[in-house]
Design a protein around this motif. Sequence first.
Motif, PDB file in Angstrom:
ATOM      1  N   TRP A  97       0.827  -1.204   0.000  1.00 30.27           N
ATOM      2  CA  TRP A  97       0.000   0.000   0.000  1.00 30.27           C
ATOM      3  C   TRP A  97       0.862   1.255   0.000  1.00 30.27           C
ATOM      4  CZ3 TRP A  97      -4.346  -1.255  -1.774  1.00 30.27           C
ATOM      5  CH2 TRP A  97      -5.014  -2.409  -1.374  1.00 30.27           C
ATOM      6  N   ASN A  98       1.953   1.232   0.752  1.00 32.47           N
ATOM      7  CA  ASN A  98       2.844   2.398   0.792  1.00 32.47           C
ATOM      8  C   ASN A  98       3.457   2.687  -0.571  1.00 32.47           C
ATOM      9  OD1 ASN A  98       2.411   2.866   3.506  1.00 32.47           O
ATOM     10  ND2 ASN A  98       4.157   1.658   4.160  1.00 32.47           N
ATOM     11  N   ASN A  99       3.667   1.655  -1.369  1.00 35.00           N
ATOM     12  CA  ASN A  99       4.266   1.817  -2.700  1.00 35.00           C
ATOM     13  C   ASN A  99       3.229   1.992  -3.814  1.00 35.00           C
ATOM     14  OD1 ASN A  99       6.967   1.604  -1.825  1.00 35.00           O
ATOM     15  ND2 ASN A  99       6.738  -0.618  -1.680  1.00 35.00           N
ATOM     16  N   TYR A 103      -3.798   2.854  -5.556  1.00 34.81           N
ATOM     17  CA  TYR A 103      -4.677   1.723  -5.230  1.00 34.81           C
ATOM     18  C   TYR A 103      -5.235   1.886  -3.816  1.00 34.81           C
ATOM     19  CZ  TYR A 103      -2.638  -0.655  -9.299  1.00 34.81           C
ATOM     20  OH  TYR A 103      -2.213  -0.995 -10.553  1.00 34.81           O
ATOM     21  N   TRP A 104      -4.379   2.335  -2.889  1.00 34.09           N
ATOM     22  CA  TRP A 104      -4.819   2.551  -1.510  1.00 34.09           C
ATOM     23  C   TRP A 104      -5.950   3.580  -1.479  1.00 34.09           C
ATOM     24  CZ3 TRP A 104      -5.664   6.287   2.038  1.00 34.09           C
ATOM     25  CH2 TRP A 104      -5.835   5.877   3.359  1.00 34.09           C
ATOM     26  N   LYS A 130      -2.766   1.018   8.703  1.00 30.65           N
ATOM     27  CA  LYS A 130      -1.422   1.467   9.088  1.00 30.65           C
ATOM     28  C   LYS A 130      -0.864   2.456   8.072  1.00 30.65           C
ATOM     29  CE  LYS A 130       1.198  -2.112   9.831  1.00 30.65           C
ATOM     30  NZ  LYS A 130       1.907  -3.329  10.241  1.00 30.65           N
ATOM     31  N   CYS A 131      -1.414   2.479   6.890  1.00 26.51           N
ATOM     32  CA  CYS A 131      -0.930   3.379   5.837  1.00 26.51           C
ATOM     33  C   CYS A 131      -1.544   4.768   5.921  1.00 26.51           C
ATOM     34  CB  CYS A 131      -1.244   2.786   4.470  1.00 26.51           C
ATOM     35  SG  CYS A 131      -0.504   1.183   4.216  1.00 26.51           S
ATOM     36  N   LEU A 135       0.597   7.879   4.323  1.00 32.44           N
ATOM     37  CA  LEU A 135       0.172   8.395   3.026  1.00 32.44           C
ATOM     38  C   LEU A 135      -0.449   9.780   3.129  1.00 32.44           C
ATOM     39  CD1 LEU A 135      -1.337   5.147   1.487  1.00 32.44           C
ATOM     40  CD2 LEU A 135       0.857   6.164   0.986  1.00 32.44           C
ATOM     41  N   GLY A 136      -0.526  10.288   4.327  1.00 32.88           N
ATOM     42  CA  GLY A 136      -1.071  11.627   4.512  1.00 32.88           C
ATOM     43  C   GLY A 136      -2.571  11.687   4.301  1.00 32.88           C
ATOM     44  N   CYS A 137      -3.248  10.587   4.561  1.00 31.00           N
ATOM     45  CA  CYS A 137      -4.689  10.539   4.361  1.00 31.00           C
ATOM     46  C   CYS A 137      -5.383  10.473   5.718  1.00 31.00           C
ATOM     47  CB  CYS A 137      -5.072   9.302   3.559  1.00 31.00           C
ATOM     48  SG  CYS A 137      -4.264   9.239   1.960  1.00 31.00           S
ATOM     49  N   SER A 138      -6.589  10.950   5.764  1.00 31.28           N
ATOM     50  CA  SER A 138      -7.378  10.836   6.978  1.00 31.28           C
ATOM     51  C   SER A 138      -8.856  10.854   6.611  1.00 31.28           C
ATOM     52  CB  SER A 138      -7.051  11.981   7.932  1.00 31.28           C
ATOM     53  OG  SER A 138      -7.377  13.208   7.324  1.00 31.28           O
TER      54      SER A 138
END
Length: 139
Positions: A97-99, A103-104, A130-131, A135-138
């Motif tokens: 997911w980090n890469n 898709y995330w 955990k991503c 990923l700077g998402c909330s």
Amino acid sequence: MKLENNWRQKTLENLEKDFWGKPDYDSHLVTRCHDLRKLPLDNFTTEDLRIMIGQEIGLHYLIPLALEVLRIDLFAEGDFFEGDLLKNVLAIKTDFWNNNKNYWLTLEELIRYRRSEIAAKKLNTHNFDKCLHRLGCSY
């Protein structure tokens, strides 16, 4: 990763240019995974996606297909239970997911307002969640 126009008509072996040969271990799961690597992606069923994603095989090609299925039916069912495909997608290791932020973000959009349903089905979102901060998402 940019996909070729005709990637769905190809097999994982062709796309990854990695031919496994015969399985070293004789189990149904190992044999099935080897067989699925030889199947054109446009022939994959929900169950085939569930199996391969659960083994984290061919994720760069199979996650886009899984997301299409989940967009139609978030709790699409393979051979085990309603939501078994989503369960395996959510369980993918955090590194993937980090890469693959795109898709995330797509999956996050699909599950954002359905978290209570996911929790009711006891599907674990830990790896996926955990991503969030990385990923700077909330929400």
